[in-house]
Design a protein around this motif. Structure first.
Motif, PDB file in Angstrom:
ATOM      1  N   ASP A  47      30.070  63.371  92.072  1.00 54.11           N
ATOM      2  CA  ASP A  47      29.770  62.101  91.407  1.00 54.11           C
ATOM      3  C   ASP A  47      30.914  61.100  91.499  1.00 54.11           C
ATOM      4  O   ASP A  47      30.852  60.029  90.903  1.00 54.11           O
ATOM      5  CB  ASP A  47      29.447  62.346  89.927  1.00 54.11           C
ATOM      6  CG  ASP A  47      28.088  63.000  89.750  1.00 54.11           C
ATOM      7  OD1 ASP A  47      27.234  62.859  90.648  1.00 54.11           O
ATOM      8  OD2 ASP A  47      27.893  63.660  88.716  1.00 54.11           O
ATOM      9  N   LYS A  48      31.957  61.442  92.206  1.00 54.89           N
ATOM     10  CA  LYS A  48      33.141  60.586  92.280  1.00 54.89           C
ATOM     11  C   LYS A  48      33.159  59.800  93.591  1.00 54.89           C
ATOM     12  O   LYS A  48      33.055  60.383  94.680  1.00 54.89           O
ATOM     13  CB  LYS A  48      34.396  61.455  92.190  1.00 54.89           C
ATOM     14  CG  LYS A  48      35.683  60.689  92.215  1.00 54.89           C
ATOM     15  CD  LYS A  48      36.855  61.630  92.053  1.00 54.89           C
ATOM     16  CE  LYS A  48      38.153  60.863  91.941  1.00 54.89           C
ATOM     17  NZ  LYS A  48      39.289  61.743  91.687  1.00 54.89           N
ATOM     18  N   CYS A  49      33.289  58.474  93.490  1.00 57.47           N
ATOM     19  CA  CYS A  49      33.454  57.637  94.672  1.00 57.47           C
ATOM     20  C   CYS A  49      34.908  57.777  95.120  1.00 57.47           C
ATOM     21  O   CYS A  49      35.833  57.482  94.361  1.00 57.47           O
ATOM     22  CB  CYS A  49      33.123  56.182  94.366  1.00 57.47           C
ATOM     23  SG  CYS A  49      33.286  55.101  95.807  1.00 57.47           S
ATOM     24  N   VAL A  50      35.109  58.237  96.349  1.00 54.22           N
ATOM     25  CA  VAL A  50      36.465  58.468  96.851  1.00 54.22           C
ATOM     26  C   VAL A  50      36.850  57.492  97.952  1.00 54.22           C
ATOM     27  O   VAL A  50      38.003  57.475  98.400  1.00 54.22           O
ATOM     28  CB  VAL A  50      36.641  59.921  97.325  1.00 54.22           C
ATOM     29  CG1 VAL A  50      36.408  60.885  96.156  1.00 54.22           C
ATOM     30  CG2 VAL A  50      35.737  60.253  98.505  1.00 54.22           C
ATOM     31  N   GLY A  51      35.903  56.671  98.391  1.00 57.87           N
ATOM     32  CA  GLY A  51      36.190  55.673  99.405  1.00 57.87           C
ATOM     33  C   GLY A  51      35.044  54.696  99.535  1.00 57.87           C
ATOM     34  O   GLY A  51      33.913  54.995  99.159  1.00 57.87           O
ATOM     35  N   PHE A  52      35.362  53.529 100.068  1.00 55.00           N
ATOM     36  CA  PHE A  52      34.330  52.513 100.273  1.00 55.00           C
ATOM     37  C   PHE A  52      34.764  51.548 101.364  1.00 55.00           C
ATOM     38  O   PHE A  52      35.944  51.404 101.671  1.00 55.00           O
ATOM     39  CB  PHE A  52      34.025  51.744  98.977  1.00 55.00           C
ATOM     40  CG  PHE A  52      35.142  50.837  98.546  1.00 55.00           C
ATOM     41  CD1 PHE A  52      35.193  49.511  98.963  1.00 55.00           C
ATOM     42  CD2 PHE A  52      36.155  51.308  97.733  1.00 55.00           C
ATOM     43  CE1 PHE A  52      36.233  48.689  98.579  1.00 55.00           C
ATOM     44  CE2 PHE A  52      37.202  50.487  97.335  1.00 55.00           C
ATOM     45  CZ  PHE A  52      37.239  49.163  97.766  1.00 55.00           C
ATOM     46  N   ILE A  53      33.782  50.889 101.955  1.00 52.70           N
ATOM     47  CA  ILE A  53      33.994  49.814 102.915  1.00 52.70           C
ATOM     48  C   ILE A  53      32.881  48.806 102.694  1.00 52.70           C
ATOM     49  O   ILE A  53      31.747  49.185 102.385  1.00 52.70           O
ATOM     50  CB  ILE A  53      33.993  50.358 104.368  1.00 52.70           C
ATOM     51  CG1 ILE A  53      34.373  49.261 105.369  1.00 52.70           C
ATOM     52  CG2 ILE A  53      32.673  50.992 104.723  1.00 52.70           C
ATOM     53  CD1 ILE A  53      34.607  49.792 106.791  1.00 52.70           C
ATOM     54  N   ASN A  54      33.213  47.529 102.808  1.00 51.00           N
ATOM     55  CA  ASN A  54      32.174  46.509 102.671  1.00 51.00           C
ATOM     56  C   ASN A  54      32.288  45.486 103.780  1.00 51.00           C
ATOM     57  O   ASN A  54      33.334  45.351 104.419  1.00 51.00           O
ATOM     58  CB  ASN A  54      32.202  45.839 101.292  1.00 51.00           C
ATOM     59  CG  ASN A  54      33.380  44.909 101.102  1.00 51.00           C
ATOM     60  OD1 ASN A  54      34.510  45.221 101.479  1.00 51.00           O
ATOM     61  ND2 ASN A  54      33.128  43.758 100.490  1.00 51.00           N
ATOM     62  N   ALA A  55      31.186  44.804 104.049  1.00 47.45           N
ATOM     63  CA  ALA A  55      31.138  43.755 105.062  1.00 47.45           C
ATOM     64  C   ALA A  55      30.434  42.527 104.498  1.00 47.45           C
ATOM     65  O   ALA A  55      29.487  42.643 103.713  1.00 47.45           O
ATOM     66  CB  ALA A  55      30.404  44.240 106.310  1.00 47.45           C
ATOM     67  N   LEU A  56      30.922  41.384 104.901  1.00 49.26           N
ATOM     68  CA  LEU A  56      30.302  40.098 104.617  1.00 49.26           C
ATOM     69  C   LEU A  56      29.748  39.584 105.940  1.00 49.26           C
ATOM     70  O   LEU A  56      30.349  39.812 106.987  1.00 49.26           O
ATOM     71  CB  LEU A  56      31.333  39.117 104.063  1.00 49.26           C
ATOM     72  CG  LEU A  56      32.175  39.632 102.901  1.00 49.26           C
ATOM     73  CD1 LEU A  56      33.230  38.599 102.512  1.00 49.26           C
ATOM     74  CD2 LEU A  56      31.304  39.993 101.715  1.00 49.26           C
TER      75      LEU A  56
END
Length: 139
Positions: free
Chosen positions: A50-59
């Protein structure tokens, strides 16, 4: 440790976004962080249970151009290929775009070069007084 990668933010909660933005003098709080992700063109997250350990986002304009402003992995999970996998997922999601641009600190350049990105000249303007995203009236 079994990391799950998903572009579905439907169940992501603020409390799952602890520990990011290490080294930033000011940074978005968890509420703002979640809004940033929710309002992005495309997002991938890495979950350990249940733990978010990484992320990436784009516009993006959704047609021609995309920009990746954030790629972060929690310190305890770095060096395990999570950032590379998040980038791979995002690049695959944006494969129909002409441009996928990233601006990064100089010490991160080798990471992106290793993943097929090219170094180019660019210009940025930063309003550091807004780094913590305190101006929530924009949301």
């Amino acid at each position: 440790m079994e990391i799950r990668y998903t572009d579905d933010l439907g169940n992501l909660k603020e409390e799952q976004l602890d520990g990011f933005f290490i080294g930033w003098p000011a940074h978005p709080d968890r509420e703002t962080h979640l809004k940033i992700l929710q309002q992005s063109y495309k997002v991938w997250i890495a979950m350990d249970g249940d733990k978010c350990v990484g992320f990436i986002n784009a516009l993006s304009d959704g047609v021609f151009y995309s920009y990746i402003p954030l790629l972060e992995v929690l310190p305890g999970y770095q060096g395990k290929g999570i950032g590379g996998k998040l980038l791979q997922c995002m690049v695959e999601s944006l494969k129909n775009m002409y441009a996928i641009d990233i601006v990064c600190d100089e010490d991160i350049v080798p990471f992106y070069k290793d993943k097929g990105f090219s170094l180019c000249a660019g210009m940025v303007k930063r309003n550091y007084e807004n780094q913590g995203a305190e101006n929530k009236s924009l949301f």
